[in-house]
Design a protein around this motif. Structure first.
Motif, PDB file in Angstrom:
ATOM      1  N   PHE A  48     -22.090  15.816  12.371  1.00  0.00           N
ATOM      2  CA  PHE A  48     -21.143  16.692  11.677  1.00  0.00           C
ATOM      3  C   PHE A  48     -19.845  15.950  11.347  1.00  0.00           C
ATOM      4  O   PHE A  48     -19.261  16.145  10.276  1.00  0.00           O
ATOM      5  N   VAL A  49     -19.391  15.103  12.277  1.00  0.00           N
ATOM      6  CA  VAL A  49     -18.159  14.334  12.048  1.00  0.00           C
ATOM      7  C   VAL A  49     -18.356  13.374  10.883  1.00  0.00           C
ATOM      8  O   VAL A  49     -17.479  13.229  10.023  1.00  0.00           O
ATOM      9  N   GLU A  68     -15.150  14.778   5.557  1.00  0.00           N
ATOM     10  CA  GLU A  68     -14.250  13.802   4.960  1.00  0.00           C
ATOM     11  C   GLU A  68     -12.806  13.999   5.431  1.00  0.00           C
ATOM     12  O   GLU A  68     -11.912  13.261   5.032  1.00  0.00           O
ATOM     13  N   ALA A  69     -12.585  14.988   6.297  1.00  0.00           N
ATOM     14  CA  ALA A  69     -11.238  15.262   6.794  1.00  0.00           C
ATOM     15  C   ALA A  69     -10.850  14.242   7.867  1.00  0.00           C
ATOM     16  O   ALA A  69     -11.702  13.529   8.411  1.00  0.00           O
ATOM     17  N   GLU A  70      -9.536  14.189   8.162  1.00  0.00           N
ATOM     18  CA  GLU A  70      -9.065  13.332   9.252  1.00  0.00           C
ATOM     19  C   GLU A  70      -9.680  13.811  10.566  1.00  0.00           C
ATOM     20  O   GLU A  70      -9.825  15.018  10.782  1.00  0.00           O
ATOM     21  N   PRO A  97     -14.492  24.415   1.129  1.00  0.00           N
ATOM     22  CA  PRO A  97     -15.315  25.317   1.956  1.00  0.00           C
ATOM     23  C   PRO A  97     -16.347  24.561   2.795  1.00  0.00           C
ATOM     24  O   PRO A  97     -16.645  24.955   3.924  1.00  0.00           O
ATOM     25  N   ARG A  98     -16.870  23.480   2.253  1.00  0.00           N
ATOM     26  CA  ARG A  98     -17.849  22.673   2.999  1.00  0.00           C
ATOM     27  C   ARG A  98     -17.242  22.137   4.293  1.00  0.00           C
ATOM     28  O   ARG A  98     -17.910  22.099   5.340  1.00  0.00           O
ATOM     29  N   GLY A 149     -17.010  24.810   6.841  1.00  0.00           N
ATOM     30  CA  GLY A 149     -18.340  25.056   7.393  1.00  0.00           C
ATOM     31  C   GLY A 149     -18.674  24.055   8.480  1.00  0.00           C
ATOM     32  O   GLY A 149     -19.250  24.402   9.522  1.00  0.00           O
ATOM     33  N   LEU A 150     -18.291  22.789   8.265  1.00  0.00           N
ATOM     34  CA  LEU A 150     -18.534  21.755   9.273  1.00  0.00           C
ATOM     35  C   LEU A 150     -17.672  21.977  10.508  1.00  0.00           C
ATOM     36  O   LEU A 150     -18.118  21.764  11.641  1.00  0.00           O
ATOM     37  N   PHE A 151     -16.413  22.415  10.309  1.00  0.00           N
ATOM     38  CA  PHE A 151     -15.547  22.729  11.450  1.00  0.00           C
ATOM     39  C   PHE A 151     -16.195  23.818  12.316  1.00  0.00           C
ATOM     40  O   PHE A 151     -16.192  23.741  13.553  1.00  0.00           O
ATOM     41  N   LEU A 152     -16.751  24.842  11.642  1.00  0.00           N
ATOM     42  CA  LEU A 152     -17.376  25.955  12.365  1.00  0.00           C
ATOM     43  C   LEU A 152     -18.644  25.510  13.085  1.00  0.00           C
ATOM     44  O   LEU A 152     -18.891  25.917  14.227  1.00  0.00           O
ATOM     45  N   LEU A 153     -19.433  24.667  12.432  1.00  0.00           N
ATOM     46  CA  LEU A 153     -20.646  24.144  13.081  1.00  0.00           C
ATOM     47  C   LEU A 153     -20.287  23.344  14.328  1.00  0.00           C
ATOM     48  O   LEU A 153     -20.966  23.438  15.351  1.00  0.00           O
TER      49      LEU A 153
END
Length: 314
Positions: free
Chosen positions: A28-29, A33-35, A212-213, A216-220
């Motif tokens: 997931f990390v 693409e976020a920090e 939004p993607r 979604g990854l943060f929530l996963l």
């Protein structure tokens, strides 16, 4: 006899669920693409958001901690936040196999800390299992370690992240003797997330503007590796010794490397693939024949009514 064995199997099954859950974290990390500090911050804040419906049930315990407990929880939370910052950062510089294999040093550090602070013993089976798993973990990363450049920095970050999570684990073992899993996890996750938020503020890293993607990854990350991984392991700390719980990290390189091979296209050599089964065999010996692991497992009928397994985390 069968009735006595049944509860221990339940703990072993939960242990395996936790290993699988944390193995998805690196994937997931990598997809995000976020920090990494933002990923970790929202991962933990969203976990607390999922836990909010049960706050009223634990309201008395949540606000009746002693000064010493507050201090330990604060340091445990900071250590967890630092672990996420360093380890997730390593995934941007080196491969999943290298980053996760370094984390396999955690049980050794936790075992030493448990012996020094809690006088927790080990038996021969546990040492053999740990040795087999550790050798297998080194084999997984053997074809992927680098001697210089960004990969070396990634390896160093993973090592420091391992030290941080070991400190978090040892503090958690002490706190979980007197606190429910929900209360411990809720405050530790909140403090870890807040420490990361302060890091982002100081470094002027934006809190908003993500696709939004990304959310979604943060929530996963909040649901899969945090609730069904970290929360579950912190819950198990009350019933299984800290060294046994930290052994779960030895199974992570196997599943993470396979997931990285399938989902990220990272190559996995035949040696690394075979070493994965070697690790699993070592973990199996550790949890199956380690008397210290079995000794501290309690029967389901002995669990306090306010502490149902997994129910508090979902």
């Amino acid at each position: 006899m069968n009735q006595a064995h049944k509860p221990s199997f339940s703990f072993e099954l939960l242990y395996i669920v936790g290993i699988i859950a944390i193995s998805f974290s690196s994937i997931f990390v990598r997809w995000s693409e976020a920090e990494v500090s933002v990923i970790a911050m929202y991962r933990l804040y969203l976990t607390n958001l999922v836990m909010l419906p049960l706050v009223w049930k634990y309201r008395t315990e949540l606000f009746s901690l002693t000064r010493k407990q507050w201090m330990l929880i604060i340091w445990s939370g900071i250590a967890l936040g630092l672990h996420f910052l360093l380890w997730m950062g390593s995934l941007r510089l080196t491969t999943v196999a290298s980053s996760t294999v370094i984390m396999t040093l955690e049980p050794i550090l936790v075992m030493l800390g448990s012996f020094l602070f809690f006088r927790t013993g080990t038996n021969r089976a546990m040492l053999i299992g740990m040795g087999l798993a550790f050798v297998g973990s080194l084999a997984i990363g053997a074809g992927d370690f680098h001697a210089s450049g960004q990969a070396l920095l990634g390896d160093a970050l993973s090592f420091l992240g391992m030290v941080a999570v070991s400190i978090h684990m040892l503090m958690g073992k002490h706190l979980r003797e007197h606190l429910s899993a929900f209360v411990y996890n809720f405050w530790v996750f909140a403090i870890a997330a807040t420490s990361l938020a302060l890091y982002n503020m100081v470094n002027t890293i934006p809190f908003t503007g993500y696709a939004p993607r990304e959310w979604g990854l943060f929530l996963l990350l909040a649901i899969v590796p945090t609730l069904f991984g970290h929360y579950l392991f912190n819950w198990l700390l009350k019933y299984i010794n800290a060294t046994a719980v930290s052994m779960a990290v030895l199974g992570e390189p196997v599943i993470s490397s396979l997931l990285a091979w399938v989902l990220l296209g990272e190559k996995l050599s035949a040696l690394q693939f075979g070493a994965g089964f070697f690790i699993l065999f070592g973990v199996w010996i550790f949890i199956r024949y380690g008397t210290d692991f079995k000794k501290q497992v309690v029967h389901q009928s002995e669990l306090p009514a306010s502490e149902p397994p997994l129910k508090t985390g979902s």
